[in-house]
Design a protein around this motif. Structure first.
Motif, PDB file in Angstrom:
ATOM      1  N   LEU A   1     -13.492   1.629  -3.629  1.00 38.85           N
ATOM      2  CA  LEU A   1     -12.024   1.751  -3.721  1.00 38.85           C
ATOM      3  C   LEU A   1     -11.356   1.350  -2.415  1.00 38.85           C
ATOM      4  O   LEU A   1     -11.367   2.100  -1.448  1.00 38.85           O
ATOM      5  CB  LEU A   1     -11.651   3.202  -4.051  1.00 38.85           C
ATOM      6  N   MET A   2     -10.795   0.099  -2.391  1.00 39.62           N
ATOM      7  CA  MET A   2     -10.099  -0.326  -1.176  1.00 39.62           C
ATOM      8  C   MET A   2      -8.666   0.166  -1.281  1.00 39.62           C
ATOM      9  O   MET A   2      -7.763  -0.523  -1.741  1.00 39.62           O
ATOM     10  CB  MET A   2     -10.141  -1.853  -1.027  1.00 39.62           C
ATOM     11  N   THR A   3      -8.442   1.407  -0.882  1.00 40.79           N
ATOM     12  CA  THR A   3      -7.083   1.962  -0.919  1.00 40.79           C
ATOM     13  C   THR A   3      -6.315   1.415   0.279  1.00 40.79           C
ATOM     14  O   THR A   3      -6.901   0.911   1.249  1.00 40.79           O
ATOM     15  CB  THR A   3      -7.115   3.495  -0.788  1.00 40.79           C
ATOM     16  N   ILE A   4      -4.986   1.537   0.237  1.00 44.20           N
ATOM     17  CA  ILE A   4      -4.162   1.025   1.335  1.00 44.20           C
ATOM     18  C   ILE A   4      -4.494   1.772   2.630  1.00 44.20           C
ATOM     19  O   ILE A   4      -4.519   1.177   3.716  1.00 44.20           O
ATOM     20  CB  ILE A   4      -2.661   1.115   0.981  1.00 44.20           C
ATOM     21  N   THR A   5      -4.826   3.044   2.510  1.00 43.96           N
ATOM     22  CA  THR A   5      -5.149   3.830   3.719  1.00 43.96           C
ATOM     23  C   THR A   5      -6.414   3.290   4.357  1.00 43.96           C
ATOM     24  O   THR A   5      -6.482   3.018   5.554  1.00 43.96           O
ATOM     25  CB  THR A   5      -5.347   5.310   3.346  1.00 43.96           C
ATOM     26  N   ARG A   6      -7.436   3.060   3.537  1.00 37.91           N
ATOM     27  CA  ARG A   6      -8.714   2.555   4.051  1.00 37.91           C
ATOM     28  C   ARG A   6      -8.521   1.166   4.643  1.00 37.91           C
ATOM     29  O   ARG A   6      -9.000   0.860   5.734  1.00 37.91           O
ATOM     30  CB  ARG A   6      -9.711   2.518   2.883  1.00 37.91           C
ATOM     31  N   PHE A   7      -7.711   0.349   3.952  1.00 39.01           N
ATOM     32  CA  PHE A   7      -7.479  -1.028   4.416  1.00 39.01           C
ATOM     33  C   PHE A   7      -6.834  -1.014   5.802  1.00 39.01           C
ATOM     34  O   PHE A   7      -7.276  -1.699   6.722  1.00 39.01           O
ATOM     35  CB  PHE A   7      -6.572  -1.762   3.417  1.00 39.01           C
ATOM     36  N   VAL A   8      -5.803  -0.179   5.947  1.00 38.54           N
ATOM     37  CA  VAL A   8      -5.081  -0.140   7.227  1.00 38.54           C
ATOM     38  C   VAL A   8      -5.949   0.484   8.312  1.00 38.54           C
ATOM     39  O   VAL A   8      -5.967   0.016   9.451  1.00 38.54           O
ATOM     40  CB  VAL A   8      -3.738   0.598   7.057  1.00 38.54           C
ATOM     41  N   LEU A   9      -6.730   1.505   7.955  1.00 36.14           N
ATOM     42  CA  LEU A   9      -7.650   2.103   8.951  1.00 36.14           C
ATOM     43  C   LEU A   9      -8.611   1.036   9.464  1.00 36.14           C
ATOM     44  O   LEU A   9      -8.829   0.901  10.668  1.00 36.14           O
ATOM     45  CB  LEU A   9      -8.446   3.248   8.320  1.00 36.14           C
ATOM     46  N   ASN A  10      -9.173   0.230   8.530  1.00 40.25           N
ATOM     47  CA  ASN A  10     -10.072  -0.867   8.937  1.00 40.25           C
ATOM     48  C   ASN A  10      -9.355  -1.789   9.916  1.00 40.25           C
ATOM     49  O   ASN A  10      -9.866  -2.142  10.969  1.00 40.25           O
ATOM     50  CB  ASN A  10     -10.482  -1.713   7.715  1.00 40.25           C
ATOM     51  N   GLU A  11      -8.105  -2.177   9.543  1.00 39.51           N
ATOM     52  CA  GLU A  11      -7.344  -3.111  10.397  1.00 39.51           C
ATOM     53  C   GLU A  11      -7.104  -2.486  11.766  1.00 39.51           C
ATOM     54  O   GLU A  11      -7.308  -3.100  12.800  1.00 39.51           O
ATOM     55  CB  GLU A  11      -5.975  -3.391   9.752  1.00 39.51           C
ATOM     56  N   GLN A  12      -6.671  -1.233  11.785  1.00 43.71           N
ATOM     57  CA  GLN A  12      -6.284  -0.588  13.047  1.00 43.71           C
ATOM     58  C   GLN A  12      -7.509  -0.308  13.913  1.00 43.71           C
ATOM     59  O   GLN A  12      -7.412  -0.253  15.129  1.00 43.71           O
ATOM     60  CB  GLN A  12      -5.524   0.729  12.773  1.00 43.71           C
TER      61      GLN A  12
ATOM     62  N   PHE B   1      -2.750   3.483  -3.923  1.00 45.11           N
ATOM     63  CA  PHE B   1      -2.458   2.041  -3.937  1.00 45.11           C
ATOM     64  C   PHE B   1      -3.770   1.309  -3.655  1.00 45.11           C
ATOM     65  O   PHE B   1      -4.403   1.546  -2.617  1.00 45.11           O
ATOM     66  CB  PHE B   1      -1.421   1.688  -2.859  1.00 45.11           C
ATOM     67  N   ILE B   2      -4.197   0.434  -4.583  1.00 46.36           N
ATOM     68  CA  ILE B   2      -5.469  -0.280  -4.464  1.00 46.36           C
ATOM     69  C   ILE B   2      -5.198  -1.740  -4.144  1.00 46.36           C
ATOM     70  O   ILE B   2      -4.272  -2.341  -4.720  1.00 46.36           O
ATOM     71  CB  ILE B   2      -6.254  -0.191  -5.803  1.00 46.36           C
ATOM     72  N   LEU B   3      -6.006  -2.318  -3.240  1.00 41.80           N
ATOM     73  CA  LEU B   3      -5.838  -3.735  -2.856  1.00 41.80           C
ATOM     74  C   LEU B   3      -6.047  -4.625  -4.076  1.00 41.80           C
ATOM     75  O   LEU B   3      -7.131  -4.661  -4.660  1.00 41.80           O
ATOM     76  CB  LEU B   3      -6.866  -4.091  -1.767  1.00 41.80           C
ATOM     77  N   THR B   4      -4.965  -5.318  -4.485  1.00 40.29           N
ATOM     78  CA  THR B   4      -5.065  -6.227  -5.640  1.00 40.29           C
ATOM     79  C   THR B   4      -4.695  -7.658  -5.274  1.00 40.29           C
ATOM     80  O   THR B   4      -5.023  -8.596  -5.986  1.00 40.29           O
ATOM     81  CB  THR B   4      -4.077  -5.767  -6.755  1.00 40.29           C
ATOM     82  N   HIS B   5      -3.964  -7.844  -4.169  1.00 45.30           N
ATOM     83  CA  HIS B   5      -3.550  -9.195  -3.762  1.00 45.30           C
ATOM     84  C   HIS B   5      -3.957  -9.406  -2.301  1.00 45.30           C
ATOM     85  O   HIS B   5      -3.117  -9.320  -1.406  1.00 45.30           O
ATOM     86  CB  HIS B   5      -2.033  -9.376  -3.878  1.00 45.30           C
ATOM     87  N   PRO B   6      -5.262  -9.613  -2.023  1.00 41.49           N
ATOM     88  CA  PRO B   6      -5.687  -9.825  -0.638  1.00 41.49           C
ATOM     89  C   PRO B   6      -5.155 -11.154  -0.085  1.00 41.49           C
ATOM     90  O   PRO B   6      -5.067 -12.133  -0.821  1.00 41.49           O
ATOM     91  CB  PRO B   6      -7.212  -9.847  -0.719  1.00 41.49           C
ATOM     92  N   ASP B   7      -4.731 -11.127   1.186  1.00 39.70           N
ATOM     93  CA  ASP B   7      -4.374 -12.344   1.928  1.00 39.70           C
ATOM     94  C   ASP B   7      -3.415 -13.260   1.134  1.00 39.70           C
ATOM     95  O   ASP B   7      -3.757 -14.383   0.771  1.00 39.70           O
ATOM     96  CB  ASP B   7      -5.639 -13.128   2.301  1.00 39.70           C
ATOM     97  N   ILE B   8      -2.225 -12.766   0.837  1.00 37.41           N
ATOM     98  CA  ILE B   8      -1.235 -13.546   0.082  1.00 37.41           C
ATOM     99  C   ILE B   8      -0.770 -14.722   0.945  1.00 37.41           C
ATOM    100  O   ILE B   8      -0.411 -14.550   2.108  1.00 37.41           O
ATOM    101  CB  ILE B   8      -0.013 -12.676  -0.284  1.00 37.41           C
TER     102      ILE B   8
END
Ligand code: P6P
Length: 339
Positions: free
Chosen positions: A10-21, A194-201
């Protein structure tokens, strides 16, 4: 495949942003905490908008609802929810909302380093007919913990550290950029995530759609009139473009960033600064467009270079596919030469 990944990874928005940060050693998770509170606001608005028709949340303030309470308009309610969520995050120091005449200075005990400018429910006049509406936000970061002032938010859009919008339509989609590309997340109501559905638009380099309120055509200046004329009667014999105008900026911009083309709210004789607001409409949408490989232009300069003088300043805006905006810039440059 994506569906399986969603089920187990589950790539949630929280996990995605934590990875980025986590790529920034100095990051202490403050931005992720701030974002989580913005996401909470979006989830609240999404659920309220979806049941607005049922719970009589639409209509004018002052109506008495089924609970016999003083009924707040959805945009007033959304504004209160976002302000409370942002203040309680403990990560903000000054807030600017489309709904509030004055900036909100956060009380010292709850202050953090971020300034958030937002329109809690843009396009709210469309609620009653069920047209998609949205929340738009932009985030600045102050360098140290001085007493916050308007100077902290009267900054050019290029100083933003992040921007995004949440569109409340057939699905609830949050599109976000922290300065390195654009990603889209869709709310899975069964998870409340919120789940990642549109990576790298990435916006197409050139589009086949133009989006403007043609009802203002009699007041347009030369370059805008010429550009729209070229869309309808291309000189190079290429097919005419399609006109799509929803009248809700978040919906028009979302279509533009995914399909390509242009969204325009030009200046005109009636409103020389156009209609859309610099801080919480022009800047966030321009930030997203540039991060998706597009452009944003005011008719005079790159939109993100604009320096606002007041928190509710307006500006003309032309944003969208890189090549299409180049055409508009050339028309304005040519007009400049004629003068
Ligand atoms: P017009 C909605 O009120 C809004 O601020 C934007 O969402 C939208 O793009 C624009 O105004 C529509 O304005 O003048 O075309 O109705």
């Amino acid at each position: 495949h994506a569906a399986d990944a969603h089920r187990t990874d589950l790539m949630t928005i929280t996990r995605f942003v934590l990875n980025e940060q986590s790529k920034y050693p100095e990051s202490r998770g403050d931005f992720t905490i701030l974002l989580n509170h913005i996401v909470l606001g979006c989830k609240f608005v999404c659920s309220s908008v979806n049941k607005a028709g049922l719970a009589k949340l639409i209509g004018l303030a002052g109506e008495i609802n089924i609970q016999g309470e003083e009924q707040k308009k959805l945009d007033v309610l959304s504004n209160e929810v976002f302000i409370k969520a942002l203040v309680s995050s403990g990560r903000t120091c000054i807030l600017v909302s489309e709904e509030d005449e004055d900036a909100i200075i956060v009380e010292p005990s709850k202050r953090g380093r971020y300034c958030v400018v937002f329109d809690p429910l843009d396009g709210s006049s469309n609620i009653d007919c069920g047209v998609s509406i949205g929340t738009i936000f932009g985030i600045y970061m102050v360098k140290d913990d001085h007493e916050p002032t308007l100077a902290d938010v009267l900054q050019p859009g290029k100083q933003m550290v992040a921007a995004g919008y949440c569109m409340y339509g057939s699905s609830c989609t949050l599109v976000l950029s922290t300065g390195k590309g654009v990603n889209g997340f869709t709310l899975d109501p069964s998870l409340g995530e919120f789940i990642l559905t549109h990576p790298d638009i990435r916006i197409p380099k050139k589009g086949k759609i133009y989006s403007v309120n043609e009802g203002n055509a009699k007041n347009w200046d030369g370059p805008t009139a010429k550009y729209v004329e070229n869309c309808k009667f291309p000189k190079d014999g290429s097919p005419s473009k399609s006109l799509r105008y929803i009248g809700s900026m978040v919906a028009d911009v979302h279509r533009t960033i995914l399909y390509g083309g242009t969204f325009m709210y030009p200046a005109d004789k009636k409103s020389p600064s156009g209609k859309v607001r610099v801080l919480y409409e022009v800047f966030p949408m321009s930030f997203l467009m540039e991060n998706a490989g597009g452009q944003a232009f005011t008719g005079k300069q790159r939109a993100l270079d604009l320096v606002p003088t007041k928190i509710h300043d307006r500006s003309p805006i032309f944003l969208g596919s890189y090549d299409d905006i180049e055409e508009i810039k050339a028309l304005y440059a040519a007009e400049g030469k004629e003068e």
